[in-house]
Write a protein that holds these residues in place. Structure first.
Motif, PDB file in Angstrom:
ATOM      1  N   ASP A  19       0.075  12.545  -1.224  1.00 12.81           N
ATOM      2  CA  ASP A  19      -0.814  14.110  -1.770  1.00 12.81           C
ATOM      3  C   ASP A  19      -0.342  14.702  -2.336  1.00 12.81           C
TER       4      ASP A  19
ATOM      5  N   VAL B 115     -10.517   8.276  -0.614  1.00 11.35           N
ATOM      6  CA  VAL B 115      -9.818   7.442   0.631  1.00 11.35           C
ATOM      7  C   VAL B 115     -11.108   6.216   1.365  1.00 11.35           C
TER       8      VAL B 115
ATOM      9  N   ASN C 286      -5.096  13.724  -3.492  1.00  6.93           N
ATOM     10  CA  ASN C 286      -4.762  12.001  -2.483  1.00  6.93           C
ATOM     11  C   ASN C 286      -4.755  11.359  -3.484  1.00  6.93           C
TER      12      ASN C 286
ATOM     13  N   VAL D 227     -10.662   2.464  -0.155  1.00  5.06           N
ATOM     14  CA  VAL D 227      -9.045   1.990  -0.591  1.00  5.06           C
ATOM     15  C   VAL D 227      -9.363   1.291   1.235  1.00  5.06           C
TER      16      VAL D 227
ATOM     17  N   TRP E  31       0.439   5.384  -0.568  1.00  6.43           N
ATOM     18  CA  TRP E  31      -0.218   7.138  -0.973  1.00  6.43           C
ATOM     19  C   TRP E  31       0.457   8.566  -0.650  1.00  6.43           C
TER      20      TRP E  31
ATOM     21  N   GLN F 295      -3.635   7.211  -4.200  1.00  6.74           N
ATOM     22  CA  GLN F 295      -3.331   5.863  -3.006  1.00  6.74           C
ATOM     23  C   GLN F 295      -3.469   4.492  -4.180  1.00  6.74           C
TER      24      GLN F 295
ATOM     25  N   TRP G  81       0.666  -1.150  -0.039  1.00  9.36           N
ATOM     26  CA  TRP G  81       0.245   0.058   0.157  1.00  9.36           C
ATOM     27  C   TRP G  81       1.126   1.197   0.017  1.00  9.36           C
TER      28      TRP G  81
END
Length: 106
Positions: A24, A72, A29, A75, A22, A31, A20
């Protein structure tokens, strides 16, 4: 860290957490969950025009990986779907009217 510590202590537990990451970037954002290196289908949920969407990578009817832009909540549910190894219906996965959590109750 936990997996490395177990190996140093003599246990042979394999590291099994889903990759995983991520970032910004300029108010967006991004991911990534899992590795989309081997898949036989992809489904988009949401809209790039709206600035919030997810791309789900499928392999043999199961979620293999996903990428999300400003999504988000997708995810968090996808992490659980990946862990469960549940078959998912691509049409339901793509439909923003279908709550993703409902796909775990199948």
């Amino acid at each position: 860290g936990m997996a490395a510590g177990k190996i140093i202590a003599g246990r042979e537990d394999a590291y099994s957490d889903t990759p995983w990451g991520w970032s910004d970037q300029y108010g967006v954002n991004l991911q990534m969950l899992g590795l989309p290196d081997s898949f036989d289908g992809a489904v988009m949920r949401g809209s790039s025009e709206d600035g919030s969407f997810s791309l789900f990578y499928l392999k043999q009817g199961k979620l293999a990986a996903m990428a999300a832009v400003n999504a988000v909540r997708d995810v968090a549910v996808a992490r659980r779907l990946l862990a469960m190894g549940t078959d998912v219906d691509p049409d339901q996965l793509a439909d923003p009217e279908v709550e993703l959590k409902s796909l775990m109750r199948r």
